[in-house]
Design a protein around this motif. Structure first.
Motif, mmCIF file in Angstrom:
data_model
loop_
_atom_site.group_PDB
_atom_site.id
_atom_site.type_symbol
_atom_site.label_atom_id
_atom_site.label_comp_id
_atom_site.label_asym_id
_atom_site.label_seq_id
_atom_site.Cartn_x
_atom_site.Cartn_y
_atom_site.Cartn_z
ATOM 1 N N ALA A 2 3.119 49.155 33.696
ATOM 2 C CA ALA A 2 4.273 50.042 33.911
ATOM 3 C C ALA A 2 3.901 51.138 34.904
ATOM 4 C CB ALA A 2 4.691 50.668 32.585
ATOM 5 N N ALA A 3 4.871 51.527 35.710
ATOM 6 C CA ALA A 3 4.620 52.602 36.674
ATOM 7 C C ALA A 3 4.396 53.909 35.911
ATOM 8 C CB ALA A 3 5.802 52.739 37.614
ATOM 9 N N ALA A 4 3.451 54.686 36.389
ATOM 10 C CA ALA A 4 3.203 55.985 35.758
ATOM 11 C C ALA A 4 4.448 56.848 35.896
ATOM 12 C CB ALA A 4 2.020 56.654 36.438
ATOM 13 N N ALA A 5 4.672 57.707 34.890
ATOM 14 C CA ALA A 5 5.861 58.572 34.939
ATOM 15 C C ALA A 5 5.867 59.363 36.237
ATOM 16 C CB ALA A 5 5.849 59.499 33.739
ATOM 17 N N GLY A 6 7.006 59.397 36.891
ATOM 18 C CA GLY A 6 7.121 60.190 38.109
ATOM 19 C C GLY A 6 6.719 59.441 39.368
ATOM 20 N N GLU A 7 6.043 58.306 39.191
ATOM 21 C CA GLU A 7 5.649 57.536 40.381
ATOM 22 C C GLU A 7 6.881 56.815 40.923
ATOM 23 O OE1 GLU A 7 2.971 53.618 41.061
ATOM 24 O OE2 GLU A 7 2.189 55.028 39.580
ATOM 25 N N PRO A 8 7.237 57.022 42.206
ATOM 26 C CA PRO A 8 8.467 56.373 42.685
ATOM 27 C C PRO A 8 8.344 54.851 42.703
ATOM 28 C CG PRO A 8 7.350 57.533 44.474
ATOM 29 C CD PRO A 8 6.569 57.828 43.233
ATOM 30 N N ARG A 30 17.049 59.259 50.499
ATOM 31 C CA ARG A 30 17.224 60.590 49.915
ATOM 32 C C ARG A 30 16.931 60.634 48.411
ATOM 33 N NH1 ARG A 30 20.125 64.428 53.157
ATOM 34 N NH2 ARG A 30 18.735 64.474 54.927
ATOM 35 N N SER A 31 16.471 59.507 47.849
ATOM 36 C CA SER A 31 16.268 59.456 46.400
ATOM 37 C C SER A 31 14.783 59.495 46.056
ATOM 38 C CB SER A 31 16.879 58.165 45.831
ATOM 39 O OG SER A 31 18.263 58.148 46.077
ATOM 40 N N PRO A 32 14.341 60.574 45.421
ATOM 41 C CA PRO A 32 12.909 60.677 45.089
ATOM 42 C C PRO A 32 12.442 59.619 44.091
ATOM 43 C CG PRO A 32 14.173 62.519 44.156
ATOM 44 C CD PRO A 32 15.108 61.760 45.031
ATOM 45 N N GLU A 33 13.396 58.970 43.398
ATOM 46 C CA GLU A 33 13.022 57.939 42.402
ATOM 47 C C GLU A 33 12.424 56.701 43.054
ATOM 48 O OE1 GLU A 33 15.996 59.312 42.764
ATOM 49 O OE2 GLU A 33 16.834 59.957 40.844
ATOM 50 N N VAL A 34 12.718 56.505 44.362
ATOM 51 C CA VAL A 34 12.225 55.294 45.029
ATOM 52 C C VAL A 34 11.464 55.620 46.306
ATOM 53 C CG1 VAL A 34 14.064 53.800 44.111
ATOM 54 C CG2 VAL A 34 14.401 54.928 46.318
ATOM 55 N N GLU A 35 10.555 54.706 46.642
ATOM 56 C CA GLU A 35 9.839 54.787 47.919
ATOM 57 C C GLU A 35 10.190 53.530 48.703
ATOM 58 O OE1 GLU A 35 5.631 54.289 47.408
ATOM 59 O OE2 GLU A 35 5.252 54.421 49.573
ATOM 60 N N VAL A 36 10.838 53.701 49.840
ATOM 61 C CA VAL A 36 11.219 52.540 50.660
ATOM 62 C C VAL A 36 9.986 52.095 51.442
ATOM 63 C CG1 VAL A 36 12.779 51.656 52.430
ATOM 64 C CG2 VAL A 36 13.585 53.424 50.834
ATOM 65 N N ILE A 37 9.437 50.918 51.107
ATOM 66 C CA ILE A 37 8.206 50.481 51.779
ATOM 67 C C ILE A 37 8.491 49.518 52.932
ATOM 68 C CG2 ILE A 37 6.738 50.898 49.753
ATOM 69 C CD1 ILE A 37 6.706 47.830 49.311
ATOM 70 N N GLY A 38 9.748 49.152 53.112
ATOM 71 C CA GLY A 38 10.069 48.305 54.260
ATOM 72 C C GLY A 38 11.518 47.881 54.243
ATOM 73 N N LEU A 251 32.437 50.658 47.839
ATOM 74 C CA LEU A 251 31.038 51.047 48.039
ATOM 75 C C LEU A 251 30.110 49.944 47.512
ATOM 76 C CD1 LEU A 251 31.300 54.842 47.154
ATOM 77 C CD2 LEU A 251 30.987 53.804 49.406
ATOM 78 N N HIS A 252 30.165 48.769 48.161
ATOM 79 C CA HIS A 252 29.384 47.626 47.675
ATOM 80 C C HIS A 252 27.881 47.927 47.646
ATOM 81 C CE1 HIS A 252 32.901 44.992 48.054
ATOM 82 N NE2 HIS A 252 33.071 45.422 49.287
ATOM 83 N N ASP A 253 27.305 48.051 48.826
ATOM 84 C CA ASP A 253 25.841 48.185 48.901
ATOM 85 C C ASP A 253 25.318 49.465 48.237
ATOM 86 O OD1 ASP A 253 25.767 45.763 50.193
ATOM 87 O OD2 ASP A 253 25.630 46.615 52.197
ATOM 88 N N PRO A 254 26.003 50.611 48.391
ATOM 89 C CA PRO A 254 25.496 51.817 47.712
ATOM 90 C C PRO A 254 25.475 51.660 46.190
ATOM 91 C CG PRO A 254 27.048 52.435 49.426
ATOM 92 C CD PRO A 254 27.119 50.939 49.301
ATOM 93 N N THR A 255 26.426 50.916 45.631
ATOM 94 C CA THR A 255 26.432 50.724 44.174
ATOM 95 C C THR A 255 25.225 49.899 43.734
ATOM 96 O OG1 THR A 255 28.842 50.796 44.206
ATOM 97 C CG2 THR A 255 27.820 49.939 42.210
ATOM 98 N N ALA A 256 24.947 48.833 44.484
ATOM 99 C CA ALA A 256 23.761 48.030 44.170
ATOM 100 C C ALA A 256 22.503 48.889 44.293
ATOM 101 C CB ALA A 256 23.693 46.820 45.093
ATOM 102 N N MET A 257 22.481 49.723 45.326
ATOM 103 C CA MET A 257 21.304 50.589 45.514
ATOM 104 C C MET A 257 21.151 51.539 44.332
ATOM 105 S SD MET A 257 18.709 51.244 47.316
ATOM 106 C CE MET A 257 18.972 50.416 48.885
ATOM 107 N N LEU A 258 22.255 52.111 43.858
ATOM 108 C CA LEU A 258 22.175 53.025 42.713
ATOM 109 C C LEU A 258 21.697 52.301 41.461
ATOM 110 C CD1 LEU A 258 25.315 55.294 43.183
ATOM 111 C CD2 LEU A 258 22.908 55.947 43.383
ATOM 112 N N ALA A 259 22.081 51.028 41.311
ATOM 113 C CA ALA A 259 21.612 50.246 40.158
ATOM 114 C C ALA A 259 20.093 50.080 40.204
ATOM 115 C CB ALA A 259 22.292 48.881 40.129
ATOM 116 N N ALA A 260 19.546 50.005 41.425
ATOM 117 C CA ALA A 260 18.091 49.892 41.572
ATOM 118 C C ALA A 260 17.412 51.242 41.365
ATOM 119 C CB ALA A 260 17.748 49.344 42.954
ATOM 120 N N ILE A 261 18.049 52.285 41.866
ATOM 121 C CA ILE A 261 17.441 53.617 41.801
ATOM 122 C C ILE A 261 17.449 54.161 40.376
ATOM 123 C CG2 ILE A 261 17.786 56.047 42.499
ATOM 124 C CD1 ILE A 261 18.819 54.949 45.206
#
Ligand SMILES: O=c1[nH]cnc2c1ncn2[C@@H]1O[C@H](CO)[C@@H](O)[C@H]1O
Length: 302
Positions: A2-8, A30-38, A251-261
């Motif tokens: 599991a990801a450590a607490a706070g780790e994006p 703009r979401s600190p919960e995630v890190e976009v790696i590519g 808001l198709h893609d932003p909704t999917a993104m929020l589900a991931a975030i």
């Protein structure tokens, strides 16, 4: 692990930008919960070459040229066996340039010297169980990664995808939603792969609307992203007005993104999904929600 607490959460955005893709990419950045790696690119709203150009452009707009872009497939997964499969490109939704006919100058950056599929496989191997793919277009690159590396399904953390029309009509035709219709064979490979899949269908996203008054709120912001999105949204608003008579856009893609975030924002049902790959219902997504042993998740609004 599991990801450590706070780790994006590490995410790769597979994208065909696309106006709602641009919104989703900005939300992620703009979401600190995630890190976009590519970013990996795919055809859909535009051809893949233009998707790559737009992905590079959007990262330049966001001052995030540190994020790599890997170019994806130019053709559907069955192209080799079913020569001549015609791509369905939704430039009538997003403008000829995919970004609201703004004719932005070409980006300065270049994609990395690696295919989208190789990049997906590499990153899943590098961070087993920790990478989420957020798939915003047809699923060709993801299906190719599944076929290329037998451990991809095990190594990838989750696949969150915008696609499908679960128990509602599609938006391409009564049967099919655009991303699944774009490559139904690839979608069926993804849904039956055994990977942890969270599908956000248009049964959900047609309830998530950016209204005219939201657009005014955007206009009153002098934020860089708000002002950029205002420009490209014009074409998207016009399309929705003409096609659906709505005073707002889905808001198709932003909704999917929020589900991931932030998965706690949503509830979903669990079941098995298959995709119809031929005939007049090509692209139809069928959910069997009683098969508890499968791990396909379908977003539903709370
Ligand atoms: O014919 C169409 N109607 C509506 N949306 C479409 C169409 N073609 C492509 N998209 C695009 O596909 C995704 C959701 O299905 C969104 O990215 C939407 O903008």
């Amino acid at each position: 692990m599991a990801a450590a607490a706070g780790e994006p959460k590490k995410i790769i955005i597979d994208t065909d930008p696309g106006i709602d893709d641009a919104m989703a990419i900005f939300v992620a950045l703009r979401s600190p919960e995630v890190e976009v790696i590519g970013l990996t690119t795919i055809y859909g709203n535009v051809y893949t070459t233009l998707a790559t150009r737009n992905a590079l452009h959007l990262l330049e707009v966001a001052d995030r040229t540190d994020i790599p872009v890997a170019e994806g497939s130019h053709v559907t997964i069955t192209f080799c066996t079913q020569k001549g499969t015609k791509l369905r490109i939704a430039d009538f939704v997003h403008g000829a340039d995919g970004l609201g006919n703004q004719n932005f100058p070409p980006p300065e950056g270049k994609p990395i010297d690696m295919s989208a599929t190789d990049f997906l496989v590499e990153q899943a191997n590098l961070y087993p169980g920790k990478v989420t793919v957020v798939a915003l277009g047809p699923l060709t690159n993801i299906a190719l990664a599944i076929q290329q590396d037998s451990s991809f399904v095990k190594n990838i953390g989750q696949i969150v995808l915008l696609g499908g029309a679960f128990a509602v009509n599609g938006n391409v035709n009564p049967a099919a939603e655009a991303n699944i219709f774009g490559d139904p064979d690839a979608a069926d490979i993804v849904f039956t792969s055994g990977a942890d899949v969270l599908a956000v269908g248009i049964n959900v996203t047609h309830q998530v609307i950016l209204t005219d008054s939201d657009r005014e709120t955007l206009a009153s912001s002098n934020g860089k992203f708000a002002q950029y999105l205002l420009k490209i949204l014009e074409v998207y608003f016009n399309y929705h007005h003409d096609a659906y008579s709505t005073k707002g856009v889905y808001l198709h893609d932003p909704t999917a993104m929020l589900a991931a975030i932030n998965p706690s924002l949503i509830t979903y049902v669990e079941g098995a999904v298959r995709v119809q790959t031929n005939g007049i219902t090509r692209g139809l997504t069928l959910l069997y929600n009683k098969q508890k042993s499968d791990v396909v998740l379908v977003l539903d609004r709370r």
